[in-house]
Design an enzyme around this catalytic site. Structure first.
Site, short mmCIF file in Angstrom:
data_model
loop_
_atom_site.label_atom_id
_atom_site.label_comp_id
_atom_site.label_asym_id
_atom_site.label_seq_id
_atom_site.Cartn_x
_atom_site.Cartn_y
_atom_site.Cartn_z
N LEU A 3 20.15 -45.98 9.27
CA LEU A 3 19.09 -45.99 8.86
C LEU A 3 18.35 -46.80 8.30
O LEU A 3 17.76 -47.63 8.67
CB LEU A 3 18.09 -44.49 7.64
CG LEU A 3 18.29 -43.12 8.61
CD1 LEU A 3 17.43 -42.19 7.86
CD2 LEU A 3 17.24 -43.53 10.34
N HIS A 4 19.71 -47.02 7.59
CA HIS A 4 19.33 -48.64 7.15
C HIS A 4 19.52 -50.07 7.42
O HIS A 4 18.19 -50.91 6.84
CB HIS A 4 20.93 -48.61 5.74
CG HIS A 4 21.53 -49.44 6.29
ND1 HIS A 4 22.83 -48.75 6.59
CD2 HIS A 4 22.36 -50.89 6.80
CE1 HIS A 4 23.54 -49.39 7.38
NE2 HIS A 4 23.66 -50.59 7.23
#
Length: 99
Positions: A3-4
């Site tokens: 997700l980063h």
């Protein structure tokens, strides 16, 4: 650690896309996220926070993405589906001086 690599809008789309599969699992099935969690400002050693914030800026410049704090993850997940609940977070801190 996925997700980063994405901005908030895309991260919401990703976590929203997982909801139908979770619906086919038993109640309380966990979704495990292996992500760096930014500490709240001034809550950890200054050199560690500095390093993590540098990574955050790099993610923003290179990918238009970001590292997130626990609160940001909670907000993102609730935006994807209000049934998501953050029940726990394990914080491991890397320190080059410890070995």
């Amino acid at each position: 650690q996925c997700l980063h690599n994405y901005n908030d809008l895309d991260a919401v789309k990703i976590t929203r896309a997982i909801v139908p599969a979770l619906g086919k699992c038993g109640p309380g099935t966990p979704l495990l996220l292996n992500e760096v969690i930014l500490p709240e400002s001034s809550s950890t050693a200054r050199h560690i926070e500095h390093h993590l914030r540098q990574v955050d800026l790099t993610m923003m410049v290179v990918l238009g993405a970001k590292q997130r704090s626990r609160r940001e993850f909670e907000r993102l997940l609730k935006q994807a589906d209000p049934r998501y609940e953050v029940s726990d977070a394990l914080y491991l801190v890397y320190s080059p001086n410890n070995g």
